[in-house]
Motif scaffolding. Structure first.
Motif, PDB file in Angstrom:
ATOM      1  N   ALA A  30       0.816  -1.210   0.000  1.00  0.00           N
ATOM      2  CA  ALA A  30       0.000   0.000   0.000  1.00  0.00           C
ATOM      3  C   ALA A  30       0.852   1.264   0.000  1.00  0.00           C
ATOM      4  CB  ALA A  30      -0.941   0.009   1.205  1.00  0.00           C
ATOM      5  N   HIS A  31       1.988   1.213   0.689  1.00  0.00           N
ATOM      6  CA  HIS A  31       2.863   2.382   0.762  1.00  0.00           C
ATOM      7  C   HIS A  31       4.251   1.918   1.203  1.00  0.00           C
ATOM      8  CE1 HIS A  31       2.716   2.335   5.199  1.00  0.00           C
ATOM      9  NE2 HIS A  31       1.439   2.019   5.045  1.00  0.00           N
ATOM     10  N   TYR A  32       5.223   2.828   1.076  1.00  0.00           N
ATOM     11  CA  TYR A  32       6.576   2.526   1.537  1.00  0.00           C
ATOM     12  C   TYR A  32       6.638   2.693   3.050  1.00  0.00           C
ATOM     13  CZ  TYR A  32       8.702   2.092  -3.068  1.00  0.00           C
ATOM     14  OH  TYR A  32       9.060   1.647  -4.315  1.00  0.00           O
ATOM     15  N   GLN A  33       7.196   1.703   3.702  1.00  0.00           N
ATOM     16  CA  GLN A  33       7.287   1.683   5.159  1.00  0.00           C
ATOM     17  C   GLN A  33       8.751   1.655   5.583  1.00  0.00           C
ATOM     18  OE1 GLN A  33       5.274  -1.666   6.857  1.00  0.00           O
ATOM     19  NE2 GLN A  33       5.468  -0.940   8.965  1.00  0.00           N
ATOM     20  N   PRO A  34       9.126   2.499   6.548  1.00  0.00           N
ATOM     21  CA  PRO A  34      10.527   2.485   7.002  1.00  0.00           C
ATOM     22  C   PRO A  34      10.930   1.103   7.517  1.00  0.00           C
ATOM     23  CG  PRO A  34       9.407   4.433   7.832  1.00  0.00           C
ATOM     24  CD  PRO A  34       8.340   3.554   7.238  1.00  0.00           C
ATOM     25  N   THR A  35      12.110   0.681   7.134  1.00  0.00           N
ATOM     26  CA  THR A  35      12.683  -0.565   7.628  1.00  0.00           C
ATOM     27  C   THR A  35      14.158  -0.302   7.898  1.00  0.00           C
ATOM     28  OG1 THR A  35      12.945  -2.935   7.179  1.00  0.00           O
ATOM     29  CG2 THR A  35      13.174  -1.436   5.306  1.00  0.00           C
ATOM     30  N   SER A  36      14.950  -1.331   8.034  1.00  0.00           N
ATOM     31  CA  SER A  36      16.381  -1.149   8.286  1.00  0.00           C
ATOM     32  C   SER A  36      17.164  -2.134   7.429  1.00  0.00           C
ATOM     33  CB  SER A  36      16.713  -1.376   9.769  1.00  0.00           C
ATOM     34  OG  SER A  36      16.508  -2.739  10.125  1.00  0.00           O
ATOM     35  N   LEU A  37      18.423  -1.811   7.213  1.00  0.00           N
ATOM     36  CA  LEU A  37      19.278  -2.730   6.477  1.00  0.00           C
ATOM     37  C   LEU A  37      19.407  -4.058   7.207  1.00  0.00           C
ATOM     38  CD1 LEU A  37      22.065  -0.278   5.243  1.00  0.00           C
ATOM     39  CD2 LEU A  37      20.424  -1.506   3.810  1.00  0.00           C
ATOM     40  N   MET A  38      19.425  -4.014   8.536  1.00  0.00           N
ATOM     41  CA  MET A  38      19.520  -5.251   9.294  1.00  0.00           C
ATOM     42  C   MET A  38      18.307  -6.140   9.036  1.00  0.00           C
ATOM     43  SD  MET A  38      20.021  -5.899  13.403  1.00  0.00           S
ATOM     44  CE  MET A  38      18.317  -5.492  13.813  1.00  0.00           C
ATOM     45  N   ASP A  39      17.108  -5.532   8.970  1.00  0.00           N
ATOM     46  CA  ASP A  39      15.907  -6.299   8.699  1.00  0.00           C
ATOM     47  C   ASP A  39      15.907  -6.874   7.287  1.00  0.00           C
ATOM     48  OD1 ASP A  39      14.918  -5.862  11.231  1.00  0.00           O
ATOM     49  OD2 ASP A  39      13.699  -4.132  10.652  1.00  0.00           O
ATOM     50  N   LEU A  40      16.598  -6.198   6.373  1.00  0.00           N
ATOM     51  CA  LEU A  40      16.692  -6.703   5.004  1.00  0.00           C
ATOM     52  C   LEU A  40      17.704  -7.837   4.874  1.00  0.00           C
ATOM     53  CD1 LEU A  40      16.592  -3.390   2.904  1.00  0.00           C
ATOM     54  CD2 LEU A  40      14.700  -4.948   3.442  1.00  0.00           C
ATOM     55  N   GLY A  41      18.552  -8.010   5.895  1.00  0.00           N
ATOM     56  CA  GLY A  41      19.533  -9.086   5.848  1.00  0.00           C
ATOM     57  C   GLY A  41      20.975  -8.628   5.844  1.00  0.00           C
ATOM     58  N   PHE A  42      21.205  -7.337   6.127  1.00  0.00           N
ATOM     59  CA  PHE A  42      22.571  -6.814   6.127  1.00  0.00           C
ATOM     60  C   PHE A  42      23.364  -7.392   7.293  1.00  0.00           C
ATOM     61  CE2 PHE A  42      25.782  -3.696   7.345  1.00  0.00           C
ATOM     62  CZ  PHE A  42      26.366  -3.371   6.132  1.00  0.00           C
ATOM     63  N   LEU A  43      24.561  -7.869   7.004  1.00  0.00           N
ATOM     64  CA  LEU A  43      25.482  -8.378   8.022  1.00  0.00           C
ATOM     65  C   LEU A  43      26.802  -7.645   7.858  1.00  0.00           C
ATOM     66  CD1 LEU A  43      26.011 -10.403  10.307  1.00  0.00           C
ATOM     67  CD2 LEU A  43      26.632 -12.094   8.574  1.00  0.00           C
ATOM     68  N   TRP A  44      27.209  -6.896   8.874  1.00  0.00           N
ATOM     69  CA  TRP A  44      28.403  -6.055   8.808  1.00  0.00           C
ATOM     70  C   TRP A  44      29.611  -6.883   9.211  1.00  0.00           C
ATOM     71  CZ3 TRP A  44      28.521  -0.441  11.180  1.00  0.00           C
ATOM     72  CH2 TRP A  44      29.690   0.201  10.755  1.00  0.00           C
ATOM     73  N   HIS A  45      30.525  -7.080   8.240  1.00  0.00           N
ATOM     74  CA  HIS A  45      31.736  -7.854   8.486  1.00  0.00           C
ATOM     75  C   HIS A  45      32.875  -6.914   8.862  1.00  0.00           C
ATOM     76  CE1 HIS A  45      29.926 -11.539   6.942  1.00  0.00           C
ATOM     77  NE2 HIS A  45      29.398 -10.783   6.000  1.00  0.00           N
ATOM     78  N   ILE A  46      33.409  -7.100  10.062  1.00  0.00           N
ATOM     79  CA  ILE A  46      34.510  -6.279  10.540  1.00  0.00           C
ATOM     80  C   ILE A  46      35.824  -6.938  10.127  1.00  0.00           C
ATOM     81  CG2 ILE A  46      35.623  -5.272  12.560  1.00  0.00           C
ATOM     82  CD1 ILE A  46      32.857  -4.132  11.964  1.00  0.00           C
ATOM     83  N   GLY A  47      36.604  -6.209   9.338  1.00  0.00           N
ATOM     84  CA  GLY A  47      37.843  -6.759   8.809  1.00  0.00           C
ATOM     85  C   GLY A  47      37.650  -7.340   7.418  1.00  0.00           C
ATOM     86  N   HIS A  48      38.759  -7.685   6.763  1.00  0.00           N
ATOM     87  CA  HIS A  48      38.748  -8.300   5.433  1.00  0.00           C
ATOM     88  C   HIS A  48      38.082  -7.398   4.393  1.00  0.00           C
ATOM     89  CE1 HIS A  48      40.254 -12.208   6.875  1.00  0.00           C
ATOM     90  NE2 HIS A  48      39.468 -12.019   7.925  1.00  0.00           N
ATOM     91  N   ASP A  50      34.469  -8.101   3.474  1.00  0.00           N
ATOM     92  CA  ASP A  50      34.122  -9.475   3.095  1.00  0.00           C
ATOM     93  C   ASP A  50      34.005 -10.347   4.343  1.00  0.00           C
ATOM     94  OD1 ASP A  50      34.128  -9.009   0.365  1.00  0.00           O
ATOM     95  OD2 ASP A  50      36.290  -9.352   0.194  1.00  0.00           O
ATOM     96  N   PRO A  51      33.235 -11.429   4.274  1.00  0.00           N
ATOM     97  CA  PRO A  51      33.162 -12.349   5.414  1.00  0.00           C
ATOM     98  C   PRO A  51      34.527 -12.968   5.703  1.00  0.00           C
ATOM     99  CG  PRO A  51      31.382 -12.765   3.862  1.00  0.00           C
ATOM    100  CD  PRO A  51      32.320 -11.813   3.187  1.00  0.00           C
ATOM    101  N   CYS A  52      34.810 -13.186   6.973  1.00  0.00           N
ATOM    102  CA  CYS A  52      36.041 -13.871   7.342  1.00  0.00           C
ATOM    103  C   CYS A  52      36.010 -15.291   6.785  1.00  0.00           C
ATOM    104  CB  CYS A  52      36.181 -13.894   8.864  1.00  0.00           C
ATOM    105  SG  CYS A  52      37.598 -14.855   9.451  1.00  0.00           S
ATOM    106  N   PRO A  53      37.035 -15.724   6.062  1.00  0.00           N
ATOM    107  CA  PRO A  53      37.023 -17.075   5.478  1.00  0.00           C
ATOM    108  C   PRO A  53      36.941 -18.173   6.522  1.00  0.00           C
ATOM    109  CG  PRO A  53      39.201 -16.073   5.299  1.00  0.00           C
ATOM    110  CD  PRO A  53      38.267 -14.989   5.734  1.00  0.00           C
ATOM    111  N   SER A 105      29.620  -9.299  12.274  1.00  0.00           N
ATOM    112  CA  SER A 105      30.379 -10.550  12.230  1.00  0.00           C
ATOM    113  C   SER A 105      31.852 -10.239  12.436  1.00  0.00           C
ATOM    114  CB  SER A 105      30.174 -11.263  10.893  1.00  0.00           C
ATOM    115  OG  SER A 105      30.921 -12.462  10.836  1.00  0.00           O
ATOM    116  N   VAL A 106      32.482 -10.957  13.352  1.00  0.00           N
ATOM    117  CA  VAL A 106      33.871 -10.678  13.709  1.00  0.00           C
ATOM    118  C   VAL A 106      34.814 -11.646  13.021  1.00  0.00           C
ATOM    119  CG1 VAL A 106      33.164  -9.767  15.942  1.00  0.00           C
ATOM    120  CG2 VAL A 106      33.800 -12.169  15.748  1.00  0.00           C
ATOM    121  N   CYS A 107      36.074 -11.256  12.945  1.00  0.00           N
ATOM    122  CA  CYS A 107      37.099 -12.084  12.320  1.00  0.00           C
ATOM    123  C   CYS A 107      37.498 -13.218  13.265  1.00  0.00           C
ATOM    124  CB  CYS A 107      38.317 -11.232  11.972  1.00  0.00           C
ATOM    125  SG  CYS A 107      39.712 -12.172  11.287  1.00  0.00           S
TER     126      CYS A 107
END
Length: 216
Positions: free
Chosen positions: A42-60, A63-66, A126-128
């Motif tokens: 019906a309309h655009y509703q505020p959401t968040s990147l986290m709710d969309l599936g964003f995962l913040w990788h620290i380091g690398h 990129d995800p830590c191998p 996500s941490v290394c």
């Protein structure tokens, strides 16, 4: 990607765009503080990147830590498979892996509150886990990302260097340091600032600490 409906738009990006959730996460890989909205029929509703599936990788380099990937028995090792939450599925999409592949080790990630000039954000981080990495240096990894941790031991809250700079200038020039947190709440949710989590009330105390720390 032409594989799903473009139901997500970003209010921070220039121009007009429409992405599916995985594509929106991919585009914002290095833009964790952008504000997004999702069409609900019906309309655009505020959401968040986290709710969309964003995962913040620290380091690398983002990129995800191998060392957080691939295990022959994900149930025993603590990995999450494609049946897990949307953030794990989005990470698999980013790296061109099947949703049925083993994805991210549960023990490598947790939720953090990040205070930025645009408001107060929640992110899965996500941490290394590379050999030789020291869990006791986690706060140093945050500093490398220009994030000032609220504690040295297992920090769950951090402040961007930008918001600390803004607070310092605001306090020196506008003399409004006491109301700075209220402004952050308005940036986060202008219509209902009282809905910003109460535990974020520690923000102003840390802001004041940084002001005095910078003046020393």
């Amino acid at each position: 990607c032409s594989e799903a409906e473009g139901s997500v738009q970003c209010m921070s990006c220039a121009g007009v765009h429409a992405w599916c959730s995985p594509c929106a996460v991919k585009v914002h890989r290095n833009l964790p503080f952008h504000k997004v909205q999702r069409w609900n029929g019906a309309h655009y509703q505020p959401t968040s990147l986290m709710d969309l599936g964003f995962l913040w990788h620290i380091g690398h380099g983002g990129d995800p830590c191998p060392c957080n990937w691939s295990d022959p028995d994900p149930e025993e090792s603590g990995y999450v498979t494609g049946d897990g939450p949307s953030n794990h599925r989005s990470v698999a999409f980013l790296l061109g892996r099947s949703y049925d592949d083993p994805v991210i080790r549960k023990s490598s990630q947790f939720q953090m509150t990040i205070v930025h000039t645009e408001g107060i954000f929640s992110h899965e981080v996500s941490v290394c886990k590379c050999p030789g990495s020291d869990p006791g240096d986690w706060h140093l990894d945050l500093l490398h990302q220009r994030l000032f941790p609220a504690s040295i031991s297992k920090p769950k809250t951090a402040f961007t260097f930008d918001v600390l700079d803004h607070f310092l200038i605001d306090a020196l020039e506008c003399k409004t340091s006491v109301s700075f947190y209220q402004k952050l709440k308005r940036f986060t949710n202008n219509a209902f600032p009282e809905r910003v989590p109460f535990e974020c009330s520690i923000t102003i105390n840390w802001m004041m600490f940084m002001l005095f720390f910078s003046a020393c």
